[in-house]
Design a protein around this motif. Structure first.
Motif, PDB file in Angstrom:
ATOM      1  N   LEU A 248       0.851  -1.195  -0.010  1.00 41.31           N
ATOM      2  CA  LEU A 248      -0.067   0.190   0.055  1.00 41.31           C
ATOM      3  C   LEU A 248       0.801   1.262  -0.131  1.00 41.31           C
ATOM      4  O   LEU A 248       0.762   2.036  -1.050  1.00 41.31           O
ATOM      5  CB  LEU A 248      -1.004   0.092   1.270  1.00 41.31           C
ATOM      6  CG  LEU A 248      -2.007   1.256   1.611  1.00 41.31           C
ATOM      7  CD1 LEU A 248      -2.779   1.533   0.167  1.00 41.31           C
ATOM      8  CD2 LEU A 248      -2.630   1.324   2.645  1.00 41.31           C
ATOM      9  N   LEU A 249       1.430   1.472   1.030  1.00 43.99           N
ATOM     10  CA  LEU A 249       2.358   2.828   1.136  1.00 43.99           C
ATOM     11  C   LEU A 249       3.439   2.997   0.052  1.00 43.99           C
ATOM     12  O   LEU A 249       3.724   3.992  -0.321  1.00 43.99           O
ATOM     13  CB  LEU A 249       2.954   2.913   2.621  1.00 43.99           C
ATOM     14  CG  LEU A 249       2.124   3.002   3.714  1.00 43.99           C
ATOM     15  CD1 LEU A 249       2.881   3.134   4.993  1.00 43.99           C
ATOM     16  CD2 LEU A 249       1.123   4.190   3.642  1.00 43.99           C
ATOM     17  N   SER A 250       4.079   1.751  -0.128  1.00 43.09           N
ATOM     18  CA  SER A 250       5.021   1.866  -1.027  1.00 43.09           C
ATOM     19  C   SER A 250       4.488   2.249  -2.433  1.00 43.09           C
ATOM     20  O   SER A 250       5.382   3.151  -3.369  1.00 43.09           O
ATOM     21  CB  SER A 250       6.039   0.607  -1.173  1.00 43.09           C
ATOM     22  OG  SER A 250       5.196  -0.511  -1.400  1.00 43.09           O
ATOM     23  N   THR A 251       3.484   1.679  -2.803  1.00 44.73           N
ATOM     24  CA  THR A 251       2.759   2.039  -4.282  1.00 44.73           C
ATOM     25  C   THR A 251       2.474   3.460  -4.427  1.00 44.73           C
ATOM     26  O   THR A 251       2.512   4.004  -5.362  1.00 44.73           O
ATOM     27  CB  THR A 251       1.704   0.879  -4.381  1.00 44.73           C
ATOM     28  OG1 THR A 251       2.318  -0.404  -4.460  1.00 44.73           O
ATOM     29  CG2 THR A 251       1.033   1.109  -5.917  1.00 44.73           C
ATOM     30  N   LEU A 252       1.667   3.782  -3.237  1.00 45.24           N
ATOM     31  CA  LEU A 252       1.171   5.364  -3.148  1.00 45.24           C
ATOM     32  C   LEU A 252       2.499   6.278  -3.372  1.00 45.24           C
ATOM     33  O   LEU A 252       2.430   7.182  -3.962  1.00 45.24           O
ATOM     34  CB  LEU A 252       0.261   5.516  -2.040  1.00 45.24           C
ATOM     35  CG  LEU A 252      -0.833   4.811  -1.863  1.00 45.24           C
ATOM     36  CD1 LEU A 252      -1.632   5.239  -0.687  1.00 45.24           C
ATOM     37  CD2 LEU A 252      -1.862   4.851  -3.018  1.00 45.24           C
TER      38      LEU A 252
END
Length: 318
Positions: free
Chosen positions: A201-205
């Motif tokens: 989640l965070l890495s993709t965003l």
């Protein structure tokens, strides 16, 4: 500000950590695993009742070591913080047995240098990573209905990255996630994964250029096959020589008394992992050391050039 998603039963550890790092200007938010014993829930609620800036969310999730529901725990915490009356600029999201390494004074100096940049680990979506994501689902921006501004929902596929589930998020990123993005379907589809569903989640965003996350990075490094570390958390793996205790859990080093000497030399904000049942003495020594550094010793001189020249700081593009 600190947010911790806890499936832990180690109440004493949490109380000791709060005592060692507490600052009245911070906010401490805990979101608990639904499966934890009632006693643990009651202890945490009683602890929060003692302070005006410590909160235990009423919302709970059935969390697991595979990352199940961890993304939902994060989003519930961010929604709570966004609605709160407190003023804050950064949130540090932590998980079980993450232990703080920096004093509050040091954290403030570091985040001032970041100046809105998020600290999130970003690694390329290698083929083995893509096995965590159901390829039969629609991962286009339109299929995910990702943007509340419908004109941005193209039929291009989202660019996945992999990283720690924890990180340090700027307030601008948090407000962007809550106000500009519709993460409902994205979160639901990530939950369909079999393992480590919280690590995308965070890495993709953070790294997808199309999303244009405030304080975000760039996918160029991913495209070139390079990952980018974060300093929010460090962990030593079974193949790392730094693990002096020689004890591992899920291939991650458990800190022991032997490891304490070099922790002061690490530039990171937190370390994973300390486990009380493995070496409670090491945990007591570290928290006492951190307390003394916070309240009785002159501020430690940090290598500010190191923090100012991190890769994600230099490539702060949005």
């Amino acid at each position: 500000m600190y947010v911790q998603a806890k499936e832990s039963r180690d109440y004493l550890m949490l109380e000791m950590e709060l005592a060692a790092e507490y600052a009245p200007q911070n906010i401490y938010v805990y979101i608990l695993d639904r499966k934890s014993p009632l006693l643990f829930h009651n202890q945490m609620k009683a602890l929060a009742d003692c302070f005006p800036n410590v909160f235990v969310l009423t919302k709970t999730y059935d969390m697991s070591s595979w990352g199940k529901n961890m993304n939902y725990a994060l989003m519930s915490s961010l929604e709570f913080l966004a609605r709160s009356r407190f003023s804050w600029k950064y949130v540090i999201f932590l998980q079980n047995h993450d232990v703080i390494l920096r004093t509050n004074y040091e954290l403030v100096q570091i985040f001032k240098l970041f100046n809105g940049t998020n600290d999130i680990e970003v690694n390329p979506a290698w083929p083995w990573l893509m096995e965590r994501i159901d390829p039969h689902l629609d991962w286009t921006y339109a299929g995910l209905n990702l943007f509340k501004n419908e004109s941005r929902n193209s039929h291009k596929k989202i660019n996945f990255s992999k990283g720690y589930a924890v990180g340090s998020l700027s307030r601008a990123m948090v407000e962007f996630m809550l106000n500009e993005l519709n993460l409902t379907k994205f979160l639901a589809q990530l939950e369909n994964g079999m393992y480590a569903v919280d690590e995308q989640l965070l890495s993709t965003l953070q790294a997808d250029d199309e999303i244009q996350t405030p304080g975000g990075f760039t996918q160029k490094c991913n495209d070139d096959g390079y990952g980018t570390d974060c300093i929010t958390r460090v962990a030593f793996w079974s193949y790392d020589q730094e693990c002096l205790s020689g004890i591992h859990r899920h291939s991650v080093c458990i800190m022991g008394m032997e490891d304490l000497a070099y922790l002061n030399h690490l530039p990171h904000l937190t370390i994973n992992k300390f486990i009380p049942s493995t070496d409670f003495g090491a945990l007591i020594c570290w928290y006492e050391h951190l307390f003394n550094r916070t309240y009785f010793e002159p501020p430690k001189e940090l290598d500010m050039n190191f923090y100012a020249n991190l890769n994600h700081e230099l490539l702060f593009v949005f």
